[in-house]
Design an enzyme around this catalytic site. Sequence first.
Site, mmCIF file in Angstrom:
data_model
loop_
_atom_site.group_PDB
_atom_site.id
_atom_site.type_symbol
_atom_site.label_atom_id
_atom_site.label_comp_id
_atom_site.label_asym_id
_atom_site.label_seq_id
_atom_site.Cartn_x
_atom_site.Cartn_y
_atom_site.Cartn_z
ATOM 1 N N ASN A 18 48.475 50.405 43.487
ATOM 2 C CA ASN A 18 48.923 51.690 42.947
ATOM 3 C C ASN A 18 48.391 52.911 43.703
ATOM 4 O O ASN A 18 48.840 54.031 43.465
ATOM 5 C CB ASN A 18 48.527 51.812 41.467
ATOM 6 C CG ASN A 18 47.020 51.814 41.269
ATOM 7 O OD1 ASN A 18 46.377 50.804 41.537
ATOM 8 N ND2 ASN A 18 46.461 52.919 40.813
ATOM 9 N N LYS A 19 47.438 52.699 44.626
ATOM 10 C CA LYS A 19 46.877 53.861 45.336
ATOM 11 C C LYS A 19 46.236 53.411 46.639
ATOM 12 O O LYS A 19 46.067 52.216 46.899
ATOM 13 C CB LYS A 19 45.829 54.570 44.465
ATOM 14 C CG LYS A 19 44.636 53.690 44.108
ATOM 15 C CD LYS A 19 43.638 54.441 43.246
ATOM 16 C CE LYS A 19 42.441 53.549 42.913
ATOM 17 N NZ LYS A 19 41.418 54.271 42.117
ATOM 18 N N GLY A 20 45.859 54.387 47.449
ATOM 19 C CA GLY A 20 45.091 54.131 48.657
ATOM 20 C C GLY A 20 45.737 53.157 49.614
ATOM 21 O O GLY A 20 46.953 53.184 49.850
ATOM 22 N N ARG A 41 46.034 47.234 37.515
ATOM 23 C CA ARG A 41 45.504 47.037 36.164
ATOM 24 C C ARG A 41 46.009 48.114 35.216
ATOM 25 O O ARG A 41 46.284 47.838 34.043
ATOM 26 C CB ARG A 41 43.973 47.043 36.220
ATOM 27 C CG ARG A 41 43.289 46.848 34.882
ATOM 28 C CD ARG A 41 41.802 46.644 35.046
ATOM 29 N NE ARG A 41 41.181 47.718 35.830
ATOM 30 C CZ ARG A 41 39.892 47.749 36.145
ATOM 31 N NH1 ARG A 41 39.097 46.767 35.780
ATOM 32 N NH2 ARG A 41 39.407 48.755 36.845
ATOM 33 N N VAL A 68 42.789 41.573 37.926
ATOM 34 C CA VAL A 68 42.390 40.450 38.774
ATOM 35 C C VAL A 68 41.198 39.688 38.207
ATOM 36 O O VAL A 68 41.010 38.503 38.523
ATOM 37 C CB VAL A 68 42.073 40.917 40.217
ATOM 38 C CG1 VAL A 68 43.295 41.556 40.856
ATOM 39 C CG2 VAL A 68 40.872 41.859 40.255
ATOM 40 N N ASN A 94 43.912 42.818 47.708
ATOM 41 C CA ASN A 94 43.386 44.124 48.111
ATOM 42 C C ASN A 94 42.506 44.779 47.049
ATOM 43 O O ASN A 94 41.629 45.568 47.382
ATOM 44 C CB ASN A 94 44.556 45.052 48.458
ATOM 45 C CG ASN A 94 44.140 46.502 48.549
ATOM 46 O OD1 ASN A 94 43.512 46.924 49.513
ATOM 47 N ND2 ASN A 94 44.486 47.283 47.518
ATOM 48 N N SER A 172 35.639 43.384 54.678
ATOM 49 C CA SER A 172 34.953 44.549 55.236
ATOM 50 C C SER A 172 33.961 44.087 56.293
ATOM 51 O O SER A 172 33.443 42.964 56.225
ATOM 52 C CB SER A 172 34.204 45.292 54.127
ATOM 53 O OG SER A 172 33.325 46.267 54.661
ATOM 54 N N TYR A 230 28.425 44.842 47.122
ATOM 55 C CA TYR A 230 29.668 44.912 47.898
ATOM 56 C C TYR A 230 29.562 44.027 49.129
ATOM 57 O O TYR A 230 30.491 43.288 49.462
ATOM 58 C CB TYR A 230 29.914 46.368 48.300
ATOM 59 C CG TYR A 230 31.213 46.606 49.035
ATOM 60 C CD1 TYR A 230 32.416 46.660 48.347
ATOM 61 C CD2 TYR A 230 31.229 46.783 50.417
ATOM 62 C CE1 TYR A 230 33.611 46.885 49.013
ATOM 63 C CE2 TYR A 230 32.410 47.007 51.093
ATOM 64 C CZ TYR A 230 33.598 47.057 50.384
ATOM 65 O OH TYR A 230 34.776 47.268 51.060
ATOM 66 N N LYS A 234 31.926 40.656 49.737
ATOM 67 C CA LYS A 234 32.818 40.511 50.891
ATOM 68 C C LYS A 234 32.428 39.308 51.750
ATOM 69 O O LYS A 234 33.288 38.645 52.344
ATOM 70 C CB LYS A 234 32.822 41.788 51.719
ATOM 71 C CG LYS A 234 33.432 42.990 50.991
ATOM 72 C CD LYS A 234 34.874 42.740 50.579
ATOM 73 C CE LYS A 234 35.522 43.975 49.979
ATOM 74 N NZ LYS A 234 36.945 43.783 49.616
#
Length: 306
Positions: A18-20, A41, A68, A94, A172, A230, A234
Amino acid sequence: MEKSATSERRIAVVTGGNKGIGLEVCRQLASKEVVVVLTARDEKRGTEAARALHASGFSDVVYHNLDVSDPSSAACLAGFIENKFGKLDILINNAGAIGATAEIDTTTPLQDVLAGKNATERLQWLLQHSTETYEEAEECLRINYFGTKYVTEALLPLLQASSDGRLVNVSSNYGLLRYFSGEDVKLELNNVENLTIQRLDEMSRLFLNDYKNGQLKSHGWPADAEYLAYKVSKALINGYTRIMAKNFPALRINSVHPGYCMTDINYDTGELTAEEGAGSIVMVSLLPVGGPTGVFFYHDEVAPFV
């Protein structure tokens, strides 16, 4: 769109669409005649994103709700794909969380604060203003690692129904093993022949336990900088990519680092645009038949996992 109308076209699912970067991935795939299921979501934001793409001329974008971190939500999405399309050609995992909170002084425009700083300096500024808690670390692992796993497991039979199924996990450079402080952990995560998904699950729990008890460095985890959860999430995604590629050789399964992009997750401090970051992801998802699998792409180049 009925099955008969789309049977010859590629079908893609994009999580966090929905973004980015996710929204831009949806746009770029749709521009290449791929039928896109944009998932998010937040139903309002997801619906609005799909409508915006329709208004831009991309009519073959469908919104479907997806959390998710909820296996039942992933199963619901799988049922929708099965009933509507009967297969899935591309899955792009994503959706993600940073696992930290930035304390930003909103009285001064951010563009003024960052003026004259290069990308490295902007990142350092963001890191200096970020804090992370155990609860945020837990959420980060739940969304980034377990969310990727839940969605992949639910949609795997549909990917296998494709003549050329593709799975792209957005990762990443922070997930590279160089950020781990212990050689034993690095070696274990890099030993893909013996690594298992069950062990990755266990490692995620061990990390959170060590995070809570202040034992990260002594047990070999990333410990000397920010975004600890994070980085681990990843790295686990990268391990999951390699295991799945080994277990399902008929599919093309890869991790991609799209770059340090300007998105709201980093307060637009990145050096690349969302369009540029999405371009790497889309490129990997549309590689020629028989292309690489089980590898890490740094932008559009194959790179080591370490």
